[in-house]
Structure formats: C-alpha cells, structure tokens
Write an enzyme that holds these catalytic residues in place. Structure first.
Site, mmCIF file in Angstrom:
data_model
loop_
_atom_site.group_PDB
_atom_site.id
_atom_site.type_symbol
_atom_site.label_atom_id
_atom_site.label_comp_id
_atom_site.label_asym_id
_atom_site.label_seq_id
_atom_site.Cartn_x
_atom_site.Cartn_y
_atom_site.Cartn_z
ATOM 1 N N CYS A 1 85.923 35.989 64.819
ATOM 2 C CA CYS A 1 86.736 37.163 64.516
ATOM 3 C C CYS A 1 86.190 37.926 63.309
ATOM 4 O O CYS A 1 85.751 37.320 62.321
ATOM 5 C CB CYS A 1 88.184 36.758 64.233
ATOM 6 S SG CYS A 1 89.139 36.425 65.718
ATOM 7 N N ILE B 1 78.626 30.860 54.673
ATOM 8 C CA ILE B 1 78.486 29.430 54.936
ATOM 9 C C ILE B 1 77.765 28.743 53.784
ATOM 10 O O ILE B 1 77.287 27.617 53.933
ATOM 11 C CB ILE B 1 77.752 29.181 56.265
ATOM 12 C CG1 ILE B 1 76.316 29.711 56.211
ATOM 13 C CG2 ILE B 1 78.506 29.812 57.425
ATOM 14 C CD1 ILE B 1 75.468 29.269 57.385
ATOM 15 N N ASP B 2 77.690 29.418 52.629
ATOM 16 C CA ASP B 2 76.953 28.838 51.511
ATOM 17 C C ASP B 2 77.547 27.514 51.047
ATOM 18 O O ASP B 2 76.810 26.608 50.632
ATOM 19 C CB ASP B 2 76.855 29.834 50.349
ATOM 20 C CG ASP B 2 78.207 30.342 49.880
ATOM 21 O OD1 ASP B 2 79.122 30.450 50.714
ATOM 22 O OD2 ASP B 2 78.349 30.637 48.683
ATOM 23 N N LEU B 3 78.876 27.370 51.113
ATOM 24 C CA LEU B 3 79.487 26.109 50.680
ATOM 25 C C LEU B 3 79.107 24.966 51.612
ATOM 26 O O LEU B 3 78.947 23.818 51.170
ATOM 27 C CB LEU B 3 81.011 26.260 50.609
ATOM 28 C CG LEU B 3 81.530 27.239 49.555
ATOM 29 C CD1 LEU B 3 83.051 27.339 49.622
ATOM 30 C CD2 LEU B 3 81.096 26.813 48.156
ATOM 31 N N LYS C 1 94.019 23.980 67.826
ATOM 32 C CA LYS C 1 92.626 24.439 67.954
ATOM 33 C C LYS C 1 91.809 24.036 66.732
ATOM 34 O O LYS C 1 90.698 23.499 66.852
ATOM 35 C CB LYS C 1 92.599 25.960 68.105
ATOM 36 C CG LYS C 1 91.198 26.563 68.061
ATOM 37 C CD LYS C 1 91.237 28.075 68.050
ATOM 38 C CE LYS C 1 91.417 28.637 66.667
ATOM 39 N NZ LYS C 1 90.187 29.188 66.071
ATOM 40 N N ASN C 2 92.347 24.277 65.537
ATOM 41 C CA ASN C 2 91.585 24.049 64.317
ATOM 42 C C ASN C 2 91.444 22.580 63.957
ATOM 43 O O ASN C 2 90.697 22.243 63.036
ATOM 44 C CB ASN C 2 92.221 24.813 63.150
ATOM 45 C CG ASN C 2 92.045 26.308 63.283
ATOM 46 O OD1 ASN C 2 91.118 26.777 63.931
ATOM 47 N ND2 ASN C 2 92.953 27.077 62.693
ATOM 48 N N ASP D 1 96.655 32.676 58.393
ATOM 49 C CA ASP D 1 96.726 32.765 59.849
ATOM 50 C C ASP D 1 98.113 33.145 60.366
ATOM 51 O O ASP D 1 98.280 33.369 61.567
ATOM 52 C CB ASP D 1 96.301 31.434 60.490
ATOM 53 C CG ASP D 1 94.790 31.284 60.558
ATOM 54 O OD1 ASP D 1 94.086 32.255 60.231
ATOM 55 O OD2 ASP D 1 94.309 30.207 60.956
ATOM 56 N N ARG E 1 91.428 32.924 72.339
ATOM 57 C CA ARG E 1 90.676 31.976 71.510
ATOM 58 C C ARG E 1 91.588 30.929 70.887
ATOM 59 O O ARG E 1 91.136 29.828 70.578
ATOM 60 C CB ARG E 1 89.919 32.709 70.400
ATOM 61 C CG ARG E 1 88.746 33.565 70.895
ATOM 62 C CD ARG E 1 87.964 34.153 69.729
ATOM 63 N NE ARG E 1 87.673 33.120 68.765
ATOM 64 C CZ ARG E 1 88.016 33.156 67.482
ATOM 65 N NH1 ARG E 1 88.668 34.201 67.001
ATOM 66 N NH2 ARG E 1 87.710 32.170 66.681
ATOM 67 N N ARG F 1 82.767 35.671 55.625
ATOM 68 C CA ARG F 1 83.007 34.231 55.564
ATOM 69 C C ARG F 1 81.649 33.538 55.473
ATOM 70 O O ARG F 1 81.050 33.154 56.459
ATOM 71 C CB ARG F 1 83.792 33.766 56.800
ATOM 72 C CG ARG F 1 85.193 34.341 56.844
ATOM 73 C CD ARG F 1 86.033 33.702 57.917
ATOM 74 N NE ARG F 1 85.676 34.177 59.241
ATOM 75 C CZ ARG F 1 86.265 33.767 60.364
ATOM 76 N NH1 ARG F 1 87.226 32.865 60.300
ATOM 77 N NH2 ARG F 1 85.900 34.242 61.538
ATOM 78 N N ARG G 1 82.871 31.039 65.307
ATOM 79 C CA ARG G 1 82.495 30.598 63.972
ATOM 80 C C ARG G 1 82.536 29.081 63.832
ATOM 81 O O ARG G 1 81.741 28.488 63.112
ATOM 82 C CB ARG G 1 83.414 31.243 62.937
ATOM 83 C CG ARG G 1 83.052 30.804 61.535
ATOM 84 C CD ARG G 1 83.783 31.527 60.443
ATOM 85 N NE ARG G 1 83.405 30.964 59.153
ATOM 86 C CZ ARG G 1 82.286 31.242 58.519
ATOM 87 N NH1 ARG G 1 81.423 32.065 59.039
ATOM 88 N NH2 ARG G 1 82.014 30.684 57.355
#
Length: 427
Positions: free
Chosen positions: A116, A123-125, A22-23, A305, A397, A121, A92
């Site tokens: 999730c 998103i600034d980066l 998935k990732n 994970d 998911r 988490r 996400r």
C-alpha cells in the site's frame, strides 16, 4: 477491477466470527522456512497477501496447500533463496523472508518490497538488524543481496519499534549462535504470536510483548502445528461499523485484550461494549459523541490501521474531533473520498480536524489502500443512498470477502465482477 455496491442506511445486527490475523499469519508463513518438513497452520484467512506469500514459498521450492482456513507448507523441498521481483512488488510483507532465508541458506536475494502507498516505509532497520547478526549486505540496482556464513547473536537496539524489523531479527536469530537481545522492540500481539510459533518449533525466545526480546539460538527447529490469532484490525473494523450504523453486533473468536485502545475510544464516543472471554457485544443506539483527540502510535497505543475507520465514526459524531497520525505520513488519502460523501474534514500536516455531520451520502469512491478501503465500506454502510467502492483489490489484501462479512450482519452489499473477468474464470 471488482467493485462493491452498497445500499446504506441499515443498522448492522447479528453475530460474526473474526478470522485469523493477516499480520500474524504472514511472518509465521515466512518462519516455516526455518524448519525442514511439513508445517500445519489453522485459522489462516483467504486474502490476497496470503496468496502472494504462498506463491513466493512455492517459487522457493516449497509445497503449499490452502484449504478452508488450513494451510500446509512442506519446506523439505525448498531450494532457492531468490525472492522473485514480480511477487516482491505485490506485498511489503515479503520482506519477512529475509531473516528465514538467510538463516536457512546463508544468503538471500530480494528486491525493494511493494504494498500500500501509505507513506515511506524504509527497510533500513531490517538491514541494520541483520548486519548486527553478521550479515554482509550489498544493494545494486534495487536488488538486495545478504550473505552470512554464520549468524552470531548480538545486542540489537531499534531506533524505532518497527514490527517487521523486530520479527525479521527474531527469525534470523532463532538459529543463530549465541544470544540475541532486541531492545526497543515492537510490542504488537502479532510479535507475541510469532514468538509462540517459533517456540512451538523448538526456539528459545522470551519477552515478546515487552520492549526487550531475548533469543537464545538453537541448532535446529522442527515442523509443528499452530493456530493463528484472531485479526484485531478486522475485529476493530466490525466494531466501528456497528457503532457507525447504530447497530447491535456480537463478535466471536476475537481477543478483546488486543483492542484495549479502541475499546477506550469507542466508549468515550458513547458506544456500549460488553466483553466475555473471546466474545464482544457492540451497540450504539444514538448518535456517537466526538472524541477530542486521538493519536496513533505503536502498540499498545491507538493503531494506525484503525485510524481511517474511526475517522468515519467521528465524521458522524456530535461535535469536533482531532486525529493525529504519527506512524505513516501518507495515511489521509481517504479524507478526499469521505468529503465526496459529505464529511467535513480538514487536514493540516499530520492532523485531521473533523466536524461531525448529520449524515453521509452515497457516492462513487476509490479505495486508495487497504484500511482506507475498509473505511469507505463503513461509510457506505452508514450513508444515505448507494455507494460504489472501486479498487477493491486493496481491501482484499486484508479482509476475507468483506462483503460476506457484512452480509451476515444484514448489510446490503454486493460485489460486482466485470463480465470479462467472469468469462476468463470460466475458461
């Protein structure tokens, strides 16, 4: 909502094929926007997150098909850079679309992503990396608008080795003018897979898998065919389930090199593991041993994970174990559910102290997130009596019909779908 009903106490046995990651598939699907034409992907599992990403691509004007494990994305008709809010909230990983849409259209509109609830988490980066490449960013009422008439290569240093931010910057920089260097980059295998996919399309990227990635921008990328890597988290989940149920299981189509940290932990717990190319044999005929200390950290360290799944193993191990979670502060929600089943676990800040018990007992529990849900399924497989796992949509998911996966190994696990939902599907 669907629920899983498990009659526990059976040792898993048999052979199972590990589906695609998935990732890895999600950023690759996003990256398909960088080429104009038909991209063919294989080894893509049927997951809710994959379905959401394909829905987003369709809303952006692409033509998509998902048949068996093959996905075709025709991006030639893509005509929108606005990612719908309703779909952003479902996943996400929709944040991966920022880089490709910015590179293709020169601007992108997105919203804060969902997914999730495992902790903050930011998103600034992602935004800092895109700014470094020349993007102008405005945030108004939860909507983020990025614009860049031209993306220019730059040196980007990551304050934290974020997987998503590393991948977003890679995709945006693939067709930027000049050279981009990402330092303190994330090193996960899924990043290597994205690099390989982009290079297959004609990009010039080296260094994925190390902490420094160099992207030499090219003018155009071209459609290609590509096979997604196996899912190391699904493989790890099955390995742990085999050990917890004191079974003997063979995994095929996996990559043991991606699971080195888990293999090390399982061997310390007394699990027998044999490796030959893309095949692994897992067996555990006696009660596992406690593992003194496990700390989650970015790859190649122990993955967050797999933290909740390993905690199930440690809750049944002989002795006292400590698990420290350093990646997400909200990732111990499964502990209360395991306690209902008889586990002896206490939490102090980001550490879990686990005293192994002789057995777990079936109960009705709730999946609070994707990996916590997988852990509860494993606990149910090992427990004495019946376990009902609710809120299964979280598990869907990331696992392609998890009940079928374990049925192949002899588990007594069934999915129960509410009658109203069955009637709706029939109509």
């Amino acid at each position: 909502m669907d629920k899983l009903v498990i009659e526990g106490g059976k040792s898993l046995s048999g052979t199972v094929r590990i589906h695609g990651a998935k990732n890895a598939a999600l950023p690759i699907l996003a990256a398909s926007l960088l080429a104009d034409g038909e991209v063919n992907l294989t080894n893509v599992p049927h997951l809710l997150d994959i379905e959401v990403m394909l829905n987003i691509l369709s809303r952006l004007g692409c033509q998509t098909r998902h048949e068996q494990e093959n996905v075709i994305v025709d991006t030639s008709s893509a005509n929108s850079f606005h990612v719908p809010d309703d779909l952003m909230k479902q996943m996400r990983s929709s944040i991966f679309l920022m880089g490709p849409l910015l590179a293709r259209f020169g601007e992108v509109n997105i919203y804060q992503p969902g997914g999730c609830a495992i902790g903050e988490r930011k998103i600034d980066l992602h935004l800092q990396g895109l700014k470094a490449l020349g993007a102008e960013i405005q945030e108004v009422d939860g909507q983020i608008h990025c614009k860049a008439s031209k993306l220019i290569g730059a040196d980007v240093h990551m304050d934290f080795p974020s997987v998503g931010a590393t991948e977003n910057i890679m995709m945006a920089a693939a067709t930027a003018q000049g050279t981009t260097t990402i330092t303190n980059a994330a090193r996960e295998p899924e990043i290597q897979d994205l690099q390989n996919f982009l290079n297959q399309m004609g990009a010039n990227i080296i260094g994925a898998g190390t902490d420094t990635i160099t992207i030499q921008g090219v003018t155009h990328l071209f459609p290609c065919s590509y096979e997604v890597i196996p899912d190391r988290i699904v493989a790890g989940t099955v390995m742990i389930a085999a050990a917890v149920t004191r079974g003997c299981v063979t995994l095929t189509h996996c990559n043991p090199a991606h699971l080195t940290s888990l293999i090390h932990v399982l061997k310390r717990a007394g699990v027998q593991i044999g490796v030959c190319n893309d095949i692994m044999n897992i067996s555990c005929m006696s009660r596992p041993k406690a593992v003194e200390r496990i700390i989650t950290s970015p790859y190649p360290s122990f993955p967050t994970d797999l933290q909740s799944q390993v905690m199930v193993l440690l809750s049944l191990a002989d002795g006292f174990s400590v698990m420290k979670e350093t990646v997400f502060e909200g990732r111990f929600k499964h502990v209360n559910e395991l306690a209902v089943m008889g586990a002896d676990i206490s939490i102090d800040l980001n550490c879990a102290f686990i005293r192994g018990v002789q057995r777990l007992y079936g109960a009705t529990v709730e999946a609070t997130d994707l990996r916590a849900g997988a852990a509860l399924v494993i606990a149910g497989l090992a427990a004495q009596g019946k376990t009902i796992v609710e809120q299964v949509h979280h598990i869907d998911r990331g696992y392609d019909h998890i009940e079928k996966l374990f049925q192949k190994l002899g588990a007594d696990i069934q999915r129960h779908t509410p009658v109203l939902k069955q009637l709706d599907l029939a109509n």
